[in-house]
Design a protein around this motif. Structure first.
Motif, PDB file in Angstrom:
ATOM      1  N   LEU A 146       1.112  -0.832   0.142  1.00  0.00           N
ATOM      2  CA  LEU A 146       0.218   0.441   0.164  1.00  0.00           C
ATOM      3  C   LEU A 146       1.056   1.455  -0.119  1.00  0.00           C
ATOM      4  N   VAL A 147       0.496   1.674  -0.558  1.00  0.00           N
ATOM      5  CA  VAL A 147       2.008   3.177  -1.631  1.00  0.00           C
ATOM      6  C   VAL A 147       1.203   4.692  -0.798  1.00  0.00           C
ATOM      7  N   ALA A 148       1.545   4.756  -0.302  1.00  0.00           N
ATOM      8  CA  ALA A 148       1.328   6.399   0.128  1.00  0.00           C
ATOM      9  C   ALA A 148       2.257   7.487  -0.742  1.00  0.00           C
ATOM     10  N   VAL A 149       1.441   7.939  -2.179  1.00  0.00           N
ATOM     11  CA  VAL A 149       1.989   9.223  -2.767  1.00  0.00           C
ATOM     12  C   VAL A 149       1.787  10.541  -2.757  1.00  0.00           C
ATOM     13  N   HIS A 150       2.834  11.090  -2.294  1.00  0.00           N
ATOM     14  CA  HIS A 150       3.367  12.370  -1.416  1.00  0.00           C
ATOM     15  C   HIS A 150       3.471  13.073  -3.084  1.00  0.00           C
ATOM     16  N   TYR A 151       3.179  14.331  -3.131  1.00  0.00           N
ATOM     17  CA  TYR A 151       3.688  15.280  -3.605  1.00  0.00           C
ATOM     18  C   TYR A 151       2.838  17.158  -3.162  1.00  0.00           C
ATOM     19  N   ALA A 152       4.209  17.962  -3.687  1.00  0.00           N
ATOM     20  CA  ALA A 152       4.009  18.858  -2.987  1.00  0.00           C
ATOM     21  C   ALA A 152       3.233  20.170  -3.909  1.00  0.00           C
ATOM     22  N   ARG A 153       2.853  20.076  -5.465  1.00  0.00           N
ATOM     23  CA  ARG A 153       1.979  20.757  -6.226  1.00  0.00           C
ATOM     24  C   ARG A 153       1.243  20.536  -6.892  1.00  0.00           C
ATOM     25  N   ASN A 154       1.726  19.615  -7.544  1.00  0.00           N
ATOM     26  CA  ASN A 154       0.915  18.906  -8.866  1.00  0.00           C
ATOM     27  C   ASN A 154      -0.158  17.679  -7.915  1.00  0.00           C
ATOM     28  N   GLY A 155      -1.327  18.159  -7.269  1.00  0.00           N
ATOM     29  CA  GLY A 155      -2.005  17.462  -7.226  1.00  0.00           C
ATOM     30  C   GLY A 155      -2.210  16.593  -8.037  1.00  0.00           C
ATOM     31  N   GLN A 156      -2.751  17.073  -9.236  1.00  0.00           N
ATOM     32  CA  GLN A 156      -3.670  16.111 -10.168  1.00  0.00           C
ATOM     33  C   GLN A 156      -2.589  14.849 -10.868  1.00  0.00           C
ATOM     34  N   ALA A 157      -1.590  14.783 -10.854  1.00  0.00           N
ATOM     35  CA  ALA A 157      -0.669  14.034 -11.143  1.00  0.00           C
ATOM     36  C   ALA A 157       0.019  12.975  -9.871  1.00  0.00           C
ATOM     37  N   ALA A 158      -0.337  13.181  -8.994  1.00  0.00           N
ATOM     38  CA  ALA A 158       0.090  12.448  -7.802  1.00  0.00           C
ATOM     39  C   ALA A 158      -1.281  12.010  -7.897  1.00  0.00           C
ATOM     40  N   GLN A 159      -2.832  12.392  -8.387  1.00  0.00           N
ATOM     41  CA  GLN A 159      -3.795  11.878  -8.368  1.00  0.00           C
ATOM     42  C   GLN A 159      -3.470  10.704  -9.938  1.00  0.00           C
ATOM     43  N   GLU A 160      -3.667  11.304 -10.568  1.00  0.00           N
ATOM     44  CA  GLU A 160      -3.300   9.737 -11.614  1.00  0.00           C
ATOM     45  C   GLU A 160      -2.677   8.823 -11.489  1.00  0.00           C
ATOM     46  N   THR A 161      -0.870   9.044 -10.892  1.00  0.00           N
ATOM     47  CA  THR A 161      -0.579   8.492 -10.154  1.00  0.00           C
ATOM     48  C   THR A 161      -0.768   6.834  -9.311  1.00  0.00           C
ATOM     49  N   VAL A 162      -2.167   7.476  -8.457  1.00  0.00           N
ATOM     50  CA  VAL A 162      -2.665   6.401  -7.879  1.00  0.00           C
ATOM     51  C   VAL A 162      -3.863   5.755  -8.717  1.00  0.00           C
ATOM     52  N   GLU A 163      -4.613   6.245  -9.494  1.00  0.00           N
ATOM     53  CA  GLU A 163      -5.667   5.720 -10.765  1.00  0.00           C
ATOM     54  C   GLU A 163      -4.633   5.022 -11.597  1.00  0.00           C
ATOM     55  N   PHE A 164      -3.658   5.079 -11.542  1.00  0.00           N
ATOM     56  CA  PHE A 164      -2.946   3.306 -12.758  1.00  0.00           C
ATOM     57  C   PHE A 164      -2.484   3.052 -11.609  1.00  0.00           C
ATOM     58  N   ILE A 165      -2.098   3.299 -10.182  1.00  0.00           N
ATOM     59  CA  ILE A 165      -2.022   1.754  -9.603  1.00  0.00           C
ATOM     60  C   ILE A 165      -2.932   0.825  -8.817  1.00  0.00           C
ATOM     61  N   GLU A 166      -4.522   1.845  -9.212  1.00  0.00           N
ATOM     62  CA  GLU A 166      -5.194   1.018  -8.919  1.00  0.00           C
ATOM     63  C   GLU A 166      -5.982   0.310 -10.379  1.00  0.00           C
ATOM     64  N   LYS A 167      -5.731   0.714 -10.811  1.00  0.00           N
ATOM     65  CA  LYS A 167      -6.026   0.539 -12.941  1.00  0.00           C
ATOM     66  C   LYS A 167      -5.672  -1.409 -12.840  1.00  0.00           C
ATOM     67  N   VAL A 168      -4.063  -1.819 -11.981  1.00  0.00           N
ATOM     68  CA  VAL A 168      -2.853  -2.453 -11.888  1.00  0.00           C
ATOM     69  C   VAL A 168      -3.651  -3.208 -11.111  1.00  0.00           C
ATOM     70  N   GLY A 169      -4.688  -2.624 -10.284  1.00  0.00           N
ATOM     71  CA  GLY A 169      -4.493  -4.095  -9.194  1.00  0.00           C
ATOM     72  C   GLY A 169      -3.923  -3.322  -7.740  1.00  0.00           C
ATOM     73  N   GLY A 170      -3.137  -2.520  -7.595  1.00  0.00           N
ATOM     74  CA  GLY A 170      -2.996  -2.068  -6.208  1.00  0.00           C
ATOM     75  C   GLY A 170      -3.568  -1.260  -5.602  1.00  0.00           C
ATOM     76  N   ARG A 171      -3.465  -0.485  -4.544  1.00  0.00           N
ATOM     77  CA  ARG A 171      -3.642   0.120  -3.470  1.00  0.00           C
ATOM     78  C   ARG A 171      -2.769   1.455  -3.023  1.00  0.00           C
ATOM     79  N   ALA A 172      -3.174   2.363  -3.817  1.00  0.00           N
ATOM     80  CA  ALA A 172      -2.088   3.749  -3.234  1.00  0.00           C
ATOM     81  C   ALA A 172      -3.786   4.916  -3.029  1.00  0.00           C
ATOM     82  N   PHE A 173      -3.123   6.107  -2.235  1.00  0.00           N
ATOM     83  CA  PHE A 173      -3.278   6.554  -2.093  1.00  0.00           C
ATOM     84  C   PHE A 173      -2.319   8.614  -1.532  1.00  0.00           C
ATOM     85  N   THR A 174      -2.950   9.765  -1.872  1.00  0.00           N
ATOM     86  CA  THR A 174      -2.605  10.790  -1.887  1.00  0.00           C
ATOM     87  C   THR A 174      -1.834  10.899  -0.496  1.00  0.00           C
TER      88      THR A 174
END
Length: 255
Positions: A32-60
């Motif tokens: 389970l991955v915490a995806v940290h970001y400083a400014r680009n929240g949209q890019a971080a959310q896209e990372t989470v969505e990609f992880i979820e798409k391939v069956g993983g778990r994550a949050f920003t």
């Protein structure tokens, strides 16, 4: 696959580049991955969505590093996310990846005190206090992986201060590795070379060709090639490695 099943991880600066590839790599192995970001929240959310798409778990997790209150903000979001997803706040893997440099570099005599302080605040001070705070959450047998740079091994005057901050990261690894060995917490450094992080500079053919010559393979590294080394150090297969600096520069330091 699933070498990290049941584990949790924080990757700082993981909305793009090596950090993003690392977050995806850890998630592919079951963490389970915490995806940290400083400014680009949209890019971080896209990372989470990609992880979820391939069956993983994550949050920003959002926190601007290098400013007052940064560590409190980071860990408030991290602990809330871990609690929501796992029912506890255990953090098994910390990857200190976030960093800044001067976009075009600067000769030593051109660096301002403000620029110097900013780079040290983000690249050296923040990782130290993130690791310090994380030690209350990391169980025995956990992992801390710090990301340095090949610029600690070669002279590039336009990146003097950045290189100094990355040298500090390597010292953090060395001393934490000794300090945390009784708890079997492995602490290591990964040293990338030039890696395509999506910056527009990598789209300029002549610049790309020039940078490619620095690698023994005569090409620029891809984020997942560095991330694979980071993920390896997070697994049980690296249990006998600590205090090490793993060169993931594609042979750029061979001379």
């Amino acid at each position: 696959m699933n070498k990290l099943s049941g584990k949790t991880a924080l990757v700082t600066g993981s909305s793009r580049g090596i950090g993003r590839a690392t977050a995806i790599g850890l998630a592919r192995e079951g963490a389970l991955v915490a995806v940290h970001y400083a400014r680009n929240g949209q890019a971080a959310q896209e990372t989470v969505e990609f992880i979820e798409k391939v069956g993983g778990r994550a949050f920003t997790v959002h926190a601007e590093l290098g400013v007052p209150g940064d560590i409190d903000q980071l860990f408030s979001g991290l602990e809330a996310g871990l609690q929501e997803h796992t029912g506890q706040t255990t953090l098994d893997i910390l990857v200190n990846n976030a960093g800044e440099t001067l976009p075009t570099g600067a000769a030593p005599e051109e660096v301002s005190a403000e620029q110097f302080d900013r780079l040290y605040a983000v690249n050296a001070k923040a990782p130290f206090f993130i690791a310090q705070r994380a030690l209350g959450l990391i169980p025995d047998g956990g992992r801390i992986i710090n990301i340095s740079s090949g610029l600690t091994r070669v002279a590039n005057p336009s990146q003097t201060v950045y290189s100094m901050t990355k040298g500090a990261i390597e010292q953090l690894t060395l001393h934490l590795a000794r300090h945390l060995a009784p708890r079997e917490i492995n602490v290591n450094t990964v040293i990338p070379g030039i890696t395509d992080n999506g910056n527009t500079i990598f789209k300029i053919p002549e610049v790309r060709e020039q940078m490619s010559q620095l690698s023994a393979f005569k090409r620029i590294g891809e984020p997942d090639e560095v991330a694979d080394a980071i993920v390896f150090l997070a697994t049980d297969e690296a249990r006998w490695i600590t205090g090490a600096a793993l060169d993931a520069s594609g042979g750029s330091l061979l001379g």
